[in-house]
Design a protein around this motif. Structure first.
Motif, short mmCIF file in Angstrom:
data_model
loop_
_atom_site.label_atom_id
_atom_site.label_comp_id
_atom_site.label_asym_id
_atom_site.label_seq_id
_atom_site.Cartn_x
_atom_site.Cartn_y
_atom_site.Cartn_z
N LYS A 262 5.89 2.18 -3.06
CA LYS A 262 7.21 1.66 -3.42
C LYS A 262 7.65 2.18 -4.78
CE LYS A 262 7.10 -2.52 -0.58
NZ LYS A 262 7.16 -4.00 -0.56
N LYS B 298 9.48 4.85 -2.38
CA LYS B 298 10.24 4.04 -1.44
C LYS B 298 11.45 3.37 -2.08
CE LYS B 298 6.78 2.99 2.09
NZ LYS B 298 6.07 1.91 2.84
N ASN B 299 11.30 2.84 -3.26
CA ASN B 299 12.43 2.15 -3.91
C ASN B 299 13.54 3.13 -4.26
OD1 ASN B 299 11.05 -0.27 -3.70
ND2 ASN B 299 10.20 -0.15 -5.77
N GLU C 15 0.22 0.13 -1.12
CA GLU C 15 1.53 -0.39 -0.74
C GLU C 15 2.47 -0.43 -1.95
OE1 GLU C 15 3.58 -4.40 1.25
OE2 GLU C 15 1.43 -4.36 0.79
N GLN D 274 7.53 -5.57 -6.84
CA GLN D 274 7.24 -4.24 -6.32
C GLN D 274 8.44 -3.55 -5.70
OE1 GLN D 274 4.97 -4.65 -2.24
NE2 GLN D 274 4.32 -6.35 -3.55
N ASP D 275 9.45 -4.31 -5.28
CA ASP D 275 10.65 -3.72 -4.68
C ASP D 275 11.72 -3.37 -5.71
OD1 ASP D 275 9.71 -3.98 -2.00
OD2 ASP D 275 10.18 -6.12 -2.10
#
Length: 362
Positions: A341, A345-346, A337, A288-289
């Motif tokens: 990402k 977010k990433n 969540e 996910q990151d």
């Protein structure tokens, strides 16, 4: 009178029946009779960053039109990968700063003409540094590297050619990412026969077909890319189109484990993810990151398929291009969540200078 016309009527009926039974695959496109719950998602659940867009025109009028569509889709920031270099890049940056300074960014591009000439690498790196200092937020590499570019001696320029090292090193030094598209789907190199999933695409777009070694084997070009990633561990790379391994997530996971500075974008491969919802969901949860949202071609009407695959648990809904995928889509039902990402977010972590205030604080 009627009797005289009967043979003609029977003949036309026969021709019509045979034609219907022997229609081509291109014409066969049945409407599903399956009745299941689900509906189109026209607006992303969270504001997102599209890290893979291409816009040639970024004057005030063009930007205003893009903003209208972006507001409907809930797109916070568009990353235009077609920034160019020098004056053309500066013109785009100035237009952005004057009109919508926090909604658009551009990536620079490198001119690979002259590889092999004395001092080429240093000059290319110096120009890239000027472009980054002028406001570009990263570097985009087109698939022409590895496929079409030749050096001053007429030889193919490999992606891991050491003469290009100053470019990748400069991006690491400046702290900007490299988004790179290498090769094309493996099917373009495979025999064009009944076993090829991309047969329809290759039939309707024959220029995309390659021989097994045109200009090099697919595996060789992809390996060159991975070699380059490993050679420059201090530079962050975004492997466009999931590195053409969206149809083999097990292999892609191995590569992500092996190459910690490699991330992947999902542009143009949502059809692969939508046909393996359980497997793809597990992949998104594990990595996910390392996954970034992107679309590639700017067609706002196609974004809802991306949203629906990522956000919903819907079953068996249509994809928008038969020549890409003659199968139906299923939703991955990603958690909030993971969605946050992937959506923003990433990208905020990898691309410097983006306006974080456009996105949820948590």
């Amino acid at each position: 009178m009627f009797t005289n016309k009967l043979p003609i009527i029977l003949f036309l009926f026969f021709v019509s029946s045979v034609s219907a039974q022997e229609m081509s695959f291109e014409n066969y496109n049945p409407k599903s009779t399956l009745v299941v719950e689900g509906e189109e998602i026209t607006r992303a659940k969270f504001p997102f960053i599209d890290v893979h867009s291409h816009q040639r025109n970024m004057d005030a009028t063009a930007l205003a039109g893009l903003i209208n569509d972006m507001e409907i889709l809930n797109e916070g920031i568009m990353v235009n990968l077609s920034g160019g270099s020098g004056e053309s890049l500066n013109a785009k940056i100035q237009s952005i700063q004057k009109n919508y300074p926090n909604r658009f960014v551009v990536f620079a591009n490198v001119d690979f003409d002259g590889v092999g000439q004395e001092g080429w690498g240093a000059k290319a790196a110096a120009q890239l540094e000027k472009d980054i200092k002028a406001g570009a937020k990263g570097l985009k590499i087109y698939k022409s590297l590895g496929l079409r570019y030749k050096d001053s001696n007429g030889n193919r320029v490999a992606i891991d050619d050491p003469r290009l090292d100053p470019i990748w090193a400069k991006c690491g030094e400046l702290g900007v990412p490299v988004l790179i598209h290498a090769a094309d789907p493996k099917s373009f190199w495979d025999p064009m026969d009944a076993d090829n999933e991309r047969w329809l695409e290759l039939k309707t777009r024959p220029r995309r077909k390659r021989s097994a070694t045109d200009p090099a084997p697919w595996e060789q070009i992809i390996e060159e890319q991975h070699n380059m990633f490993k050679k420059h561990p201090n530079t962050n790379f975004v492997n466009a189109h999931m590195g053409w391994y969206a149809n083999n997530l097990g292999k892609l996971g191995e590569l992500l484990d092996e190459i910690p500075n490699m991330n992947v974008g999902i542009a143009a491969v949502i059809a692969e993810l939508g046909r393996q919802p359980r497997n793809a969901k597990a992949f998104f949860e594990k990595y996910q990151d390392r996954i970034l949202f992107g679309k590639d071609s700017w067609k706002p009407e196609e974004f809802p398929t991306y949203f629906r695959v990522l956000e919903s648990d819907d079953e068996y809904f249509p994809y928008y291009k038969k020549y890409h995928a003659f199968w139906a889509m299923y939703g991955l039902d990603l958690s909030d969540e993971v969605l946050k990402k992937v959506y923003y977010k990433n990208a905020l972590r990898l691309i410097p200078g983006l306006d974080k205030s456009l996105f949820p604080a948590e």
